[in-house]
Design an enzyme around this catalytic site. Structure first.
Site, PDB file in Angstrom:
ATOM      1  N   GLN A   1     117.442  69.611  41.019  1.00  0.00           N
ATOM      2  CA  GLN A   1     117.088  68.641  39.983  1.00  0.00           C
ATOM      3  C   GLN A   1     116.926  67.233  40.561  1.00  0.00           C
ATOM      4  O   GLN A   1     116.248  66.385  39.993  1.00  0.00           O
ATOM      5  CB  GLN A   1     118.179  68.671  38.903  1.00  0.00           C
ATOM      6  CG  GLN A   1     118.215  67.495  37.949  1.00  0.00           C
ATOM      7  CD  GLN A   1     119.434  66.622  38.191  1.00  0.00           C
ATOM      8  OE1 GLN A   1     120.078  66.679  39.240  1.00  0.00           O
ATOM      9  NE2 GLN A   1     119.763  65.810  37.197  1.00  0.00           N
TER      10      GLN A   1
ATOM     11  N   ASP B   1     126.903  67.105  56.940  1.00  0.00           N
ATOM     12  CA  ASP B   1     127.185  67.671  55.625  1.00  0.00           C
ATOM     13  C   ASP B   1     127.691  69.093  55.855  1.00  0.00           C
ATOM     14  O   ASP B   1     127.282  69.744  56.810  1.00  0.00           O
ATOM     15  CB  ASP B   1     125.930  67.687  54.754  1.00  0.00           C
ATOM     16  CG  ASP B   1     126.244  67.867  53.270  1.00  0.00           C
ATOM     17  OD1 ASP B   1     125.941  66.955  52.483  1.00  0.00           O
ATOM     18  OD2 ASP B   1     126.792  68.932  52.903  1.00  0.00           O
TER      19      ASP B   1
ATOM     20  N   ASP C   1     129.047  62.093  47.478  1.00  0.00           N
ATOM     21  CA  ASP C   1     129.550  61.838  46.123  1.00  0.00           C
ATOM     22  C   ASP C   1     131.073  61.865  46.111  1.00  0.00           C
ATOM     23  O   ASP C   1     131.694  62.076  45.073  1.00  0.00           O
ATOM     24  CB  ASP C   1     128.973  62.840  45.122  1.00  0.00           C
ATOM     25  CG  ASP C   1     129.408  64.276  45.397  1.00  0.00           C
ATOM     26  OD1 ASP C   1     130.090  64.496  46.421  1.00  0.00           O
ATOM     27  OD2 ASP C   1     129.068  65.167  44.601  1.00  0.00           O
ATOM     28  N   ASN C   2     131.660  61.613  47.276  1.00  0.00           N
ATOM     29  CA  ASN C   2     133.116  61.620  47.426  1.00  0.00           C
ATOM     30  C   ASN C   2     133.592  60.196  47.707  1.00  0.00           C
ATOM     31  O   ASN C   2     133.313  59.645  48.774  1.00  0.00           O
ATOM     32  CB  ASN C   2     133.507  62.551  48.581  1.00  0.00           C
ATOM     33  CG  ASN C   2     135.012  62.674  48.739  1.00  0.00           C
ATOM     34  OD1 ASN C   2     135.775  61.920  48.147  1.00  0.00           O
ATOM     35  ND2 ASN C   2     135.437  63.624  49.543  1.00  0.00           N
TER      36      ASN C   2
ATOM     37  N   CYS D   1     129.078  62.773  40.896  1.00  0.00           N
ATOM     38  CA  CYS D   1     128.050  63.168  39.936  1.00  0.00           C
ATOM     39  C   CYS D   1     128.193  64.633  39.537  1.00  0.00           C
ATOM     40  O   CYS D   1     127.673  65.059  38.504  1.00  0.00           O
ATOM     41  CB  CYS D   1     126.662  62.900  40.504  1.00  0.00           C
ATOM     42  SG  CYS D   1     126.219  63.915  41.919  1.00  0.00           S
TER      43      CYS D   1
END
Length: 240
Positions: free
Chosen positions: A73, A63, A131-132, A188
């Site tokens: 969250q 990452d 999220d890609n 997201c």
């Protein structure tokens, strides 16, 4: 009882060892296994924690992002003390705290066509948790070329989905043949997501990985599981 497990490991994994499908032999397999987690966000961080707790011997994390306040969250591996810290660094510390027996390899970088093959080839399987959408295709295509399994998940709003791709059989493109920009998988970060939903999908991704590494059960190969948490309605699509 396999001699490879220490007394501490026998105690740590006792609740798994009593499962007849896994037993001590399955724990040994997990300690000898390796998994690459692509993306240390909501899916990746939770899946990685479950894999470390399960006893996976070597976990790689890739990452390029740092921990931000909006992550807290849903990305439960991190706290406010980690704000501004590279996610791979914070997650590595978390995994070592969960299970010191797990060897963690951090890659503070983006997965690209340049490094994907070299990275995925070093692990038994990969969990795709970014999220890609383009990264999902990259992991799928690279895993297929290397004949390695991968488990791909996604979340949006109140909905989660995942599938498992084996060395042979249907691939991710068999489900979503369109280009990443048109496949409908909105990140997201722009579509929003309810915090617990990634945890649900990540837990299932970790379960699929443990099944593959221990050779038990039936994986989601050739099938896509979708869950709408607003209605608690699961949908299992067979595309084999």
């Amino acid at each position: 009882m396999p001699s490879q497990l220490t007394n501490e490991q026998l105690i740590r994994h006792s609740r798994t060892i009593v499962l007849p499908e896994i037993g001590a032999e399955g724990i040994v397999r997990l300690t000898e296994a390796s998994v690459l987690v692509v993306g240390a966000g909501a899916l990746g961080c939770i899946a990685a924690m479950y894999l470390a707790a399960a006893g996976v011997g070597r976990i790689g994390i890739i990452d390029f992002d740092t921990v931000g306040l909006s992550n807290l969250q849903r990305q439960l591996a991190y706290t406010e003390a980690d704000l501004g810290v590279p996610k791979v660094q914070a997650l590595e510390a978390k995994l070592r705290a969960i299970n010191p027996d797990t060897y963690v390899e951090s890659h503070n970088a983006m997965l690209t066509r340049t490094n994907a093959s070299e990275l995925l080839s070093r692990y038994d399987l990969s969990i795709e948790g970014s999220d890609n959408p383009a990264t999902k295709y990259l992991v799928s295509d690279t895993a297929r070329t290397l004949r390695r399994p991968c488990i791909i998940g996604g979340v949006r709003g109140f909905t989660g989905q995942l599938t498992t791709q084996l060395a042979e059989g249907p691939a991710y493109r068999n489900i979503f043949p369109d280009l990443p920009e048109t496949c409908g998988l909105t990140p997201c970060s722009t579509a929003g997501v309810l915090g617990p939903v990634p945890g649900l999908v990540a837990s299932l991704q970790a379960t699929e990985a443990i099944k593959l590494l221990t050779g038990i059960g039936r994986p989601l190969a050739g099938r896509l599981l979708q869950i709408d948490t607003l209605t608690m309605t699961p949908l299992l699509i067979d595309f084999s």
